[in-house]
Motif scaffolding. Structure first.
Motif, short mmCIF file in Angstrom:
data_model
loop_
_atom_site.label_atom_id
_atom_site.label_comp_id
_atom_site.label_asym_id
_atom_site.label_seq_id
_atom_site.Cartn_x
_atom_site.Cartn_y
_atom_site.Cartn_z
N PRO A 65 -9.18 2.75 9.25
CA PRO A 65 -9.18 1.58 8.36
C PRO A 65 -9.03 1.92 6.88
O PRO A 65 -8.46 1.13 6.12
N ALA A 66 -9.51 3.09 6.46
CA ALA A 66 -9.37 3.48 5.05
C ALA A 66 -7.91 3.76 4.71
O ALA A 66 -7.44 3.44 3.62
N VAL A 67 -7.18 4.38 5.63
CA VAL A 67 -5.75 4.63 5.43
C VAL A 67 -5.00 3.30 5.38
O VAL A 67 -4.13 3.10 4.53
N THR A 68 -5.35 2.40 6.29
CA THR A 68 -4.70 1.09 6.30
C THR A 68 -4.96 0.34 5.01
O THR A 68 -4.05 -0.31 4.47
N LEU A 69 -6.18 0.42 4.48
CA LEU A 69 -6.48 -0.22 3.21
C LEU A 69 -5.63 0.40 2.10
O LEU A 69 -5.10 -0.32 1.25
N LEU A 73 -2.99 -1.67 -0.23
CA LEU A 73 -3.05 -1.71 -1.69
C LEU A 73 -1.81 -1.08 -2.32
O LEU A 73 -1.43 -1.43 -3.44
N ALA A 74 -1.16 -0.19 -1.59
CA ALA A 74 0.09 0.41 -2.07
C ALA A 74 1.28 -0.49 -1.77
O ALA A 74 2.42 -0.14 -2.06
N ARG A 75 1.01 -1.63 -1.15
CA ARG A 75 2.02 -2.64 -0.84
C ARG A 75 3.09 -2.15 0.14
O ARG A 75 4.25 -2.51 0.06
N ARG A 76 2.64 -1.33 1.08
CA ARG A 76 3.56 -0.86 2.11
C ARG A 76 3.45 -1.67 3.40
O ARG A 76 4.32 -1.58 4.26
N ILE A 77 2.33 -2.39 3.54
CA ILE A 77 2.15 -3.25 4.70
C ILE A 77 1.61 -4.59 4.22
O ILE A 77 1.09 -4.71 3.11
N LEU A 150 -0.73 9.02 1.70
CA LEU A 150 0.17 8.23 0.87
C LEU A 150 1.25 9.11 0.25
O LEU A 150 2.41 8.70 0.12
N GLY A 151 0.88 10.31 -0.14
CA GLY A 151 1.82 11.18 -0.81
C GLY A 151 2.93 11.72 0.06
O GLY A 151 4.04 11.94 -0.40
N VAL A 152 2.64 11.94 1.35
CA VAL A 152 3.65 12.55 2.22
C VAL A 152 4.38 11.54 3.09
O VAL A 152 5.29 11.93 3.84
N ALA A 219 -7.75 6.11 -3.79
CA ALA A 219 -6.57 6.92 -3.53
C ALA A 219 -5.30 6.12 -3.79
O ALA A 219 -4.32 6.65 -4.34
N ALA A 220 -5.29 4.85 -3.39
CA ALA A 220 -4.12 4.01 -3.61
C ALA A 220 -3.87 3.79 -5.09
O ALA A 220 -2.73 3.80 -5.56
N VAL A 221 -4.95 3.59 -5.85
CA VAL A 221 -4.83 3.37 -7.29
C VAL A 221 -4.29 4.61 -7.98
O VAL A 221 -3.35 4.55 -8.78
#
Length: 246
Positions: A65-69, A73-77, A150-152, A219-221
């Motif tokens: 869930p943390a990755v999904t969040l 927030l990165a607007r990928r989903i 997010l980076g890779v 991490a997203a920020v």
């Protein structure tokens, strides 16, 4: 076609989280005394690595869930996709923990009460880490893991190597986190075992829901600052189609 795609993605997230809990937490419950922290960390990392290759092309292999969040927030989903993933992940973790519980009960003398690979602080920590320490540790460890994911996983990420840093990052946080609080960095991973352990595992569960989500959001920020959208767009334009995600 849309419904079929959505079904595949939620099934992938359900299955991936189930397998991560069964094998990762299973390494703690069934083999912890034989493989110690090093083996537990590798179990989580290798399972994540394998699943990234198997399920990444289908759902992105968040299984957390943390990755999904972070992805949201990165607007990928979309919000809808995030909610579907969260539900699938939690259900997968519960089923994975249930299957592991059934196996553990077949091992004579194996105790599952108030432990069962769950996370905790205080007297439930191998080093007696206090609440504040566990909270900070979970935020920082989750930050690292989600930031790496997010980076890779940019559209320009080389497909053949996506899973390696993700698996390595998860193993790395377990190297330091297992003695501290058992390492969560994944609310779903914490929910499943805690429900079967009961007792303090449940009363302390809130930290392992809140702290990883904070770490994922941070991490997203930070990723937005270090990898601005304009820069990613320029790189994507320069990248060859064969080296990019579609």
């Amino acid at each position: 076609m849309l419904e079929t795609t959505e079904t595949r993605t939620v099934v992938s997230e359900f299955l991936g989280t189930l397998l991560l809990v069964f094998f990762g937490v299973g390494a703690v419950v069934l083999a912890g005394e034989y493989i110690a922290t090093f083996g537990i960390a590798l179990a989580f990392g290798f399972t994540m690595l394998a699943l990234a290759y198997a399920l990444g092309p289908i759902s992105g292999c968040h299984i957390n869930p943390a990755v999904t969040l972070g992805m949201l927030l990165a607007r990928r989903i979309t919000v809808r996709t995030a909610v579907e993933y969260w539900i699938s992940q939690v259900l997968g973790a519960i089923v994975g923990a249930a299957l592991l519980f059934l196996v553990a009960k077949q091992v004579p003398g194996l105790k599952t009460d108030e432990s069962f690979g769950s996370n905790g602080w205080g007297d439930r920590s191998l080093v007696n880490l206090n609440l504040g320490g566990a909270f900070v540790a979970e935020i920082v460890m989750t930050f690292l893991f989600v930031f790496v994911v997010l980076g890779v996983t940019h559209k320009v990420a080389v497909i053949g190597f996506d899973g390696l840093p993700i698996g390595f990052a998860l193993a790395t946080v377990h190297f330091i986190g297992v003695p501290l609080d058992g390492t969560s960095v994944n609310p779903a991973r914490s929910i499943g075992p805690a429900l079967f352990a009961g007792g303090a595992a449940v009363t302390q569960l809130w930290l392992f829901l809140v702290a990883p989500l904070i770490g994922g959001a941070l991490a997203a920020v930070v990723h937005h600052l270090t990898h601005p959208p304009q820069e990613r767009l320029i790189v994507a334009d320069d990248a060859s189609p064969s080296a990019t995600r579609s």
